[in-house]
Design a protein around this motif. Structure first.
Motif, PDB file in Angstrom:
ATOM      1  N   ARG A 193       0.833  -1.206   0.000  1.00  0.00           N
ATOM      2  CA  ARG A 193       0.000   0.000   0.000  1.00  0.00           C
ATOM      3  C   ARG A 193       0.867   1.256   0.000  1.00  0.00           C
ATOM      4  NH1 ARG A 193      -4.636   0.367   4.422  1.00  0.00           N
ATOM      5  NH2 ARG A 193      -5.291  -1.435   3.164  1.00  0.00           N
ATOM      6  N   THR A 196       2.427   1.730  -3.397  1.00  0.00           N
ATOM      7  CA  THR A 196       1.389   2.171  -4.330  1.00  0.00           C
ATOM      8  C   THR A 196       1.085   3.656  -4.151  1.00  0.00           C
ATOM      9  OG1 THR A 196       0.396  -0.034  -4.349  1.00  0.00           O
ATOM     10  CG2 THR A 196      -0.979   1.794  -5.091  1.00  0.00           C
ATOM     11  N   ARG A 236       8.453  -2.744 -11.126  1.00  0.00           N
ATOM     12  CA  ARG A 236       7.196  -2.701 -10.391  1.00  0.00           C
ATOM     13  C   ARG A 236       6.230  -3.656 -11.074  1.00  0.00           C
ATOM     14  NH1 ARG A 236       9.275  -0.657  -6.741  1.00  0.00           N
ATOM     15  NH2 ARG A 236       8.341  -2.539  -5.920  1.00  0.00           N
ATOM     16  N   SER A 237       5.300  -4.166 -10.293  1.00  0.00           N
ATOM     17  CA  SER A 237       4.313  -5.090 -10.857  1.00  0.00           C
ATOM     18  C   SER A 237       3.369  -4.333 -11.790  1.00  0.00           C
ATOM     19  CB  SER A 237       3.509  -5.748  -9.740  1.00  0.00           C
ATOM     20  OG  SER A 237       2.687  -4.778  -9.085  1.00  0.00           O
ATOM     21  N   TRP A 238       2.720  -5.089 -12.659  1.00  0.00           N
ATOM     22  CA  TRP A 238       1.798  -4.429 -13.586  1.00  0.00           C
ATOM     23  C   TRP A 238       0.657  -3.759 -12.827  1.00  0.00           C
ATOM     24  CZ3 TRP A 238      -3.355  -5.534 -13.936  1.00  0.00           C
ATOM     25  CH2 TRP A 238      -3.801  -6.748 -13.367  1.00  0.00           C
ATOM     26  N   ARG A 239       0.279  -4.315 -11.686  1.00  0.00           N
ATOM     27  CA  ARG A 239      -0.791  -3.685 -10.902  1.00  0.00           C
ATOM     28  C   ARG A 239      -0.334  -2.344 -10.330  1.00  0.00           C
ATOM     29  NH1 ARG A 239      -3.514  -8.682  -7.423  1.00  0.00           N
ATOM     30  NH2 ARG A 239      -4.328  -9.833  -9.238  1.00  0.00           N
ATOM     31  N   GLY A 240       0.919  -2.314  -9.818  1.00  0.00           N
ATOM     32  CA  GLY A 240       1.429  -1.051  -9.288  1.00  0.00           C
ATOM     33  C   GLY A 240       1.532   0.018 -10.355  1.00  0.00           C
ATOM     34  N   ALA A 242      -0.245   0.072 -13.112  1.00  0.00           N
ATOM     35  CA  ALA A 242      -1.607   0.400 -13.541  1.00  0.00           C
ATOM     36  C   ALA A 242      -2.248   1.424 -12.614  1.00  0.00           C
ATOM     37  CB  ALA A 242      -2.453  -0.871 -13.585  1.00  0.00           C
ATOM     38  N   VAL A 243      -2.024   1.281 -11.310  1.00  0.00           N
ATOM     39  CA  VAL A 243      -2.586   2.258 -10.367  1.00  0.00           C
ATOM     40  C   VAL A 243      -2.007   3.648 -10.632  1.00  0.00           C
ATOM     41  CG1 VAL A 243      -2.680   2.946  -7.937  1.00  0.00           C
ATOM     42  CG2 VAL A 243      -3.109   0.567  -8.579  1.00  0.00           C
TER      43      VAL A 243
END
Length: 594
Positions: A193, A196, A236-240, A242-243
């Motif tokens: 978190r 992010t 970084r991950s694709w989710r990070g 993407a955010v």
């Protein structure tokens, strides 16, 4: 900036821990919190003190544009600034609370400067964090954070209702967040978190910069590339990613809609088409010569204005970017900083119209938002480099500055003496040459070298060097802003008030609409819109067009050798009378009401 791998020029290790290691951690934390609160309050106080004499916008048309945009955003009337530069809505959003509280023009303006002071003073804690990331010891990081916050590009411009009052804080804040985001490594579940939030926060700051000024477009492009690099290189991950990308797209999209909403109310007849200038410059040989030489002049200005320290920082960042052993994330961030410097310098130069002023060729405001970063890198080098490396980087900074000055001399030539000198464009170099009436390229360059020499000599005194360097730089940069306020800002306020003030006009408070003849100089026109703060401001050409029927006050151009009562072309309509008239060095005008 990584704390994991410093550039090789920062080779001198930090000295031993300071005394007081036995103090409990909680007590040390309280002490540092108190130091930061007091330091921030002191920086706010310095800004409010310097701005105490400012009562109206004098950096025309920029200040007027942002103030009128804030008025529109809070439901107030518009002001016709057609054929001028478009001023975006991000910074005016920060001024909105002031307009909900204040209702007269001077109170509105002073309130805007209070907002500036509160935000601009945040440079001090942000600079401390940046210097710590550059491996500067705590006590010296704190001292030089104050020096950084006192740079004229940070301090002097906070005295005006300009995006320049907050952009340096935004850029340094973005750099810290994106650095933390890139270097966080593989975050554990409980830390995801926080990481992010780093990425989303950096994206929101970039979107604010984009919404506030066209310079933010460069920052947005660099940030987008960093997001793509973080995804492709799996930092970084694709989710990070993407955010962060979603936060950037959503906030930048909202900012675009906000800026578009201002256009019909402030530019009903169109703007000055700076994008057209940009296209012409990048597609012609003469345009490239203009763009590259003026951009180089901006780099020269920042080098001289900081006594060569920003030049040391720029050279160091470039070295880190190309050095073979630089970690990939650090290299990418260094390249991003270089892209911001080059992008702002050359893109703003390409879009700039030829205004026949010396400030076209050597200018400090545009790069002032990134200069604190270069300055802090330069300070870190001065404090930590070995003697031999210190001599090398100082000599390199001098060479860079001389080469940039040669480019300016080659392209601008005698225009540096024949074109208009505007003292507002040169707060630092005017102090260095002690001349507020003309521009001296080589005198300013020599003065910058003297300051660079003193800085190098100071740090060679190993025991007291950092304190001596901080004192020297603090005295110089504060003196620059104090003299600029006294010699530039205060005279401008006195002159513009004398030329434009409508406060004694009978019935001004009841005027819901003020129409001004296009032939009245635009500097006077915008000042008069300001004094009639609650009124809708419109413009018309009195030589060809009747005054608007709904106008409660009309201001006409006043020809020479004509009585004020005959200033209305073809005679005033019944019921209209002259309530004020003035002849000034900027232009002559007559105010009519009915």
């Amino acid at each position: 900036m990584s704390t994991e791998a410093a550039p090789p020029v920062l080779s001198r290790p930090p000295s031993a821990a300071s005394p007081g290691r036995d103090v409990p951690p909680s007590a040390r934390r309280r002490r540092w919190v108190l130091l930061f609160v007091l330091g921030w309050a002191m920086q706010v106080a310095v800004r409010l003190w310097l701005a105490s004499g400012q009562t109206m916008p004098v950096a025309t048309p920029d200040e007027s544009g942002y103030l009128f945009a804030a008025r529109v955003l809070t439901g107030g009337p518009g002001a016709d600034m057609s054929y001028g530069t478009v001023y975006r809505g991000g910074y005016p959003l920060l001024l909105a609370p002031v307009l909900w509280i204040a209702h007269d023009p001077v109170s509105v303006y002073r309130g805007a400067l209070v907002v500036n002071a509160l935000i601009s003073a945040l440079m001090m804690p942000l600079a401390y964090l940046t210097l710590r990331a550059l491996h500067v010891r705590r006590r010296w990081a704190y001292l030089f954070a104050h020096v950084t916050a006192l740079l004229p590009g940070v301090l002097f411009f906070s005295e005006f209702a300009l995006t320049d009052a907050v952009l340096p804080v935004v850029v340094v804040g973005w750099l810290l967040l994106v650095h933390a985001w890139l270097h966080a490594g593989r975050a554990r579940a409980g830390e995801m978190r926080r990481v992010t939030l780093y990425g989303a926060g950096a994206s929101l700051l970039v979107a604010f910069a984009y919404t506030s000024h066209t310079r933010g477009t460069i920052l947005l492009g660099v940030h987008a590339v960093l997001l793509a690099a973080a995804l492709v290189l799996r930092w970084r991950s694709w989710r990070g990613v993407a955010v962060s990308a979603f936060a950037l797209a959503a906030a930048a999209g909202a900012g675009t809609l906000l800026n578009r909403s201002l256009l019909p109310l402030m530019y009903p007849s169109g703007d000055n088409n700076l994008s057209g200038n940009l296209v012409r410059r990048v597609t012609t040989q003469d345009g490239w010569a203009w763009m590259l030489s003026l951009g180089t002049g901006q780099v020269w200005y920042q080098a001289v204005a900081t006594g060569g320290i920003a030049a040391i920082g720029l050279i160091t960042v470039a070295f880190v970017a190309v050095r073979r052993g630089t970690p990939p994330r650090q290299r990418t961030l260094a390249l991003g900083v270089l892209a911001i410097v080059a992008g702002i310098a050359f893109a703003t130069s390409a879009a700039l119209p030829d205004e026949y002023r010396i400030g076209n060729y050597v200018y400090g405001r545009y790069l002032a938002c990134i200069t604190p970063v270069l300055f802090m890198v330069g300070v870190a080098v001065l404090l930590r480099a070995a003697r031999r490396t210190l001599a090398l980087v100082a000599a390199s900074a001098a060479v860079l500055t001389v080469l940039a000055a040669c480019v300016v001399e080659w392209y601008a030539g005698d225009r540096l003496t024949k074109y208009t000198f505007t003292s507002y464009d040169f707060p630092e170099t005017s102090f260095l040459t002690w001349d507020w009436k003309s521009f001296e390229l080589w005198h300013a360059t020599a003065a910058g070298f003297v300051l660079l020499g003193l800085a190098v000599a100071a740090v060679l005194l190993r025991r007291h060097g950092p304190a001596l360097l901080a004192g020297l730089l603090a005295a110089v940069v504060l003196a620059m802003s104090v003299t600029a306020t006294d010699r530039i800002a205060h005279p401008l306020v006195a002159a513009e008030t004398a030329h434009t003030d409508l406060r004694e006009v009978p019935g001004l408070r009841d005027a819901r609409s003020v129409a001004i003849d296009w032939n009245v100089p635009w500097t006077i026109r915008l000042g008069q819109y300001y004094w009639a703060w609650w009124s809708d401001g419109s413009v018309f050409n009195a030589q060809t067009t009747p005054a608007p029927r709904n106008a409660d006050m009309v201001i006409m151009w006043w020809p020479r050798n004509v009585p004020a009562e005959r200033s209305w072309p073809h005679g005033a309509p019944a019921g209209w009378k002259v309530v004020d008239s003035r002849r000034t060095v900027e232009g002559d005008w007559v105010a009519w009401t009915r």
